[in-house]
Design an enzyme around this catalytic site. Sequence first.
Site, PDB file in Angstrom:
ATOM      1  N   LEU A 139      -4.381  29.122 -13.589  1.00 51.38           N
ATOM      2  CA  LEU A 139      -5.604  29.930 -13.609  1.00 51.38           C
ATOM      3  C   LEU A 139      -5.462  30.808 -12.182  1.00 51.38           C
ATOM      4  CD1 LEU A 139      -8.629  28.060 -14.993  1.00 51.38           C
ATOM      5  CD2 LEU A 139      -7.227  29.601 -16.197  1.00 51.38           C
ATOM      6  N   GLN A 179      -4.442  29.963  -7.653  1.00 51.77           N
ATOM      7  CA  GLN A 179      -3.767  29.120  -6.648  1.00 51.77           C
ATOM      8  C   GLN A 179      -4.646  29.691  -5.378  1.00 51.77           C
ATOM      9  OE1 GLN A 179       0.239  27.800  -6.496  1.00 51.77           O
ATOM     10  NE2 GLN A 179       0.355  28.489  -4.265  1.00 51.77           N
ATOM     11  N   GLY A 191      -5.104  23.864  -3.132  1.00 49.02           N
ATOM     12  CA  GLY A 191      -4.659  23.383  -4.508  1.00 49.02           C
ATOM     13  C   GLY A 191      -4.730  24.650  -5.535  1.00 49.02           C
ATOM     14  N   LYS A 226      -8.691  21.322 -10.815  1.00 50.35           N
ATOM     15  CA  LYS A 226      -8.257  21.527  -9.446  1.00 50.35           C
ATOM     16  C   LYS A 226      -7.274  20.430  -8.906  1.00 50.35           C
ATOM     17  CE  LYS A 226      -9.549  23.126  -4.845  1.00 50.35           C
ATOM     18  NZ  LYS A 226     -10.637  23.522  -3.926  1.00 50.35           N
ATOM     19  N   ASP A 270     -15.807  30.229   3.499  1.00 48.27           N
ATOM     20  CA  ASP A 270     -14.499  30.878   3.016  1.00 48.27           C
ATOM     21  C   ASP A 270     -14.927  31.620   1.888  1.00 48.27           C
ATOM     22  OD1 ASP A 270     -11.851  31.458   2.919  1.00 48.27           O
ATOM     23  OD2 ASP A 270     -11.298  29.741   1.771  1.00 48.27           O
TER      24      ASP A 270
END
Length: 644
Positions: free
Chosen positions: A324, A326, A330, A346, A443
Amino acid sequence: MAKTTPIHVVIFLAILSASSLADDSQFPVIKRLCYNVSALDPATFDVNFIAAMESVSQQIARDGFGTSVSGNSTNRVYGLGQCLGYLSSIDCRLCYAQSRVSLPVCLPVEGGRIYLDGCFLRYENWNFPSEAMDDKDTVVCDYSKNSSNPNDFRELAGKLVRNLSLGEGHYRAGRFDGSRMTVYGVAQCWRSLDSRACSDCLTSAANGVRGCLPAKEGRALNAGCFLRYSTSPFYLQQSGSGRGSIVTRHQLAVALGSIFAGALVISVAIILGRRRRRGRDSSFDSDDMEGSSEIIKAISQSHLGFKYEDLRKATKNFEDANKLGQGGYGSVYKGVLSDGRVVAVKRLFFNTRQWIDQFFNEVNLISRVQHKNLVKLLGCSVEGPESLLVYEYLSNSSLDRFLFDPFRRKLLDWRRRFDIIVGTAEGLAYLHDASEVRIIHRDIKASNILLDEKFRPKIADFGLARYFAEDQSHLSTGIAGTLGYMAPEYVIHGQLTEKADIYSYGVLVLEMVTGRKNNNSISTSVEGHSLMSLIWKQYSSNTLLEIVDPNIQGLCSEEQLLRVFHVGLLCTQASPTLRPPMWKVVELLVSMGKELPLPTQPPFIDVKGVESNSDGSETSYLFSSTTKSQVSINGMSVSMVRGR
């Protein structure tokens, strides 16, 4: 009993400590000088410092030398970086990276310089690059290695130093052989000096370093040049490609070491952590030795525990067709469990030292929070050959797949965009103020906002998140996040507050309205400005509507568009104290009658930068740094140091 340190923190510190010790020996710091006068406007000065260092970084990567200037008037920052001539291209970038993450301890003073055995970096608020000498010139002598034949050595080394100072060119290296000894030396002028200034600088440096004799090692550190003599062939050992292979072997060893079973790595890390902390922290006791196995056992026996083999089969052995996306830590795969449930798995990368910390951090934090705008963790696998996290599956993948795709972007009409903007704000407001623990995500970006079948947003990827105690005002922690989304005060000082998330959210909001990706670079901009500076330019000229994404122009209320623009600018102000808290952001977005304060200028860096990846993917970085401390060379990413 004193509270024990969480096991994932001990792991991270132990592994980081070992790597930092190795990094510290590569390019030792000879001397760092920080001046006494503080900047009049530290926040603006910090932003200009980042811009100046970014420009120097790119020049260093090309040819080992760079100068730059950023800002104007009292907050202008000039920068200069120079590698010594014997360093390879790879070593030059590594040395610069180490100097780049060591020099900011001088901020917020208006000037500082740092000499490493291999490179030099300096910043000032005045135009200094043509300066050859000043009152801060000094020498560093190693009197612990005095020659056993002082008279002979003095004569031999003196001749070498004199020849180096009288030679030609900006870089000079040589040796003198005696009957019982050899002396090696290097002289380097910064390439910003002309030949006359270079000659004057090295003459001064030679006169100064002669005072070190008969010490076997001496260095002259001048404003415009560097001179060193030694009985060790230092410039021969560093030249060529030898060191590059050492770095590669070290990185390979780290990668292979990380693949060992989790319990073994954790046990070793605890032992290292115990040694490191012995005598400093009485709270570290034998309970932590059992902590790793207890965590693994607890996860395995709880509803969070998944069998590795079941997840491998669910993803068809992590088949590429099921991939799906990156991220920095991971890859994520679609999986169908034996009971028919569709999940997202994940798979954590094992070639980074931080993988254990990211894994336990994500499990610990996301399992403790529940909100409609946060992705739901279903469980994890800890007993197989690699660590896996299992999430609810969201059919529309991540926001970046739509927002930055010229065709799929059309599916994001204004109503969907506004709902995503508000929903993301509500999720962050919950993390900052309403959850069981106060969490900073670190993030926030389009690729970490997942969308369900109705395009409702859910914040994902908590691998970098950190939580605060109630009485904490900030955390001093490693710098982590994605370039272009990290708040400048966090990059510079490493002090983490929720204001860093608010800045990242503001960047995301501005991307949502313009349909453009922020990458701190003008290299892909038609207008010749980075996104942040372009938006500020349009705001200042009252022409913001000109840069609205054409896919939503004319299809929504101009008043609402301008309000969202305004909120994005409030969130990205250079001063963190001016950014509104997330609960206030939600209020400002949904209450059209609320008056908005005027925003101040956001930080932006208008320099030619490295273009973003052509596939639109983004990378997160974790820099092994803490405020005012030596950091790992992995910190080079903060300055965009890239391989050629």
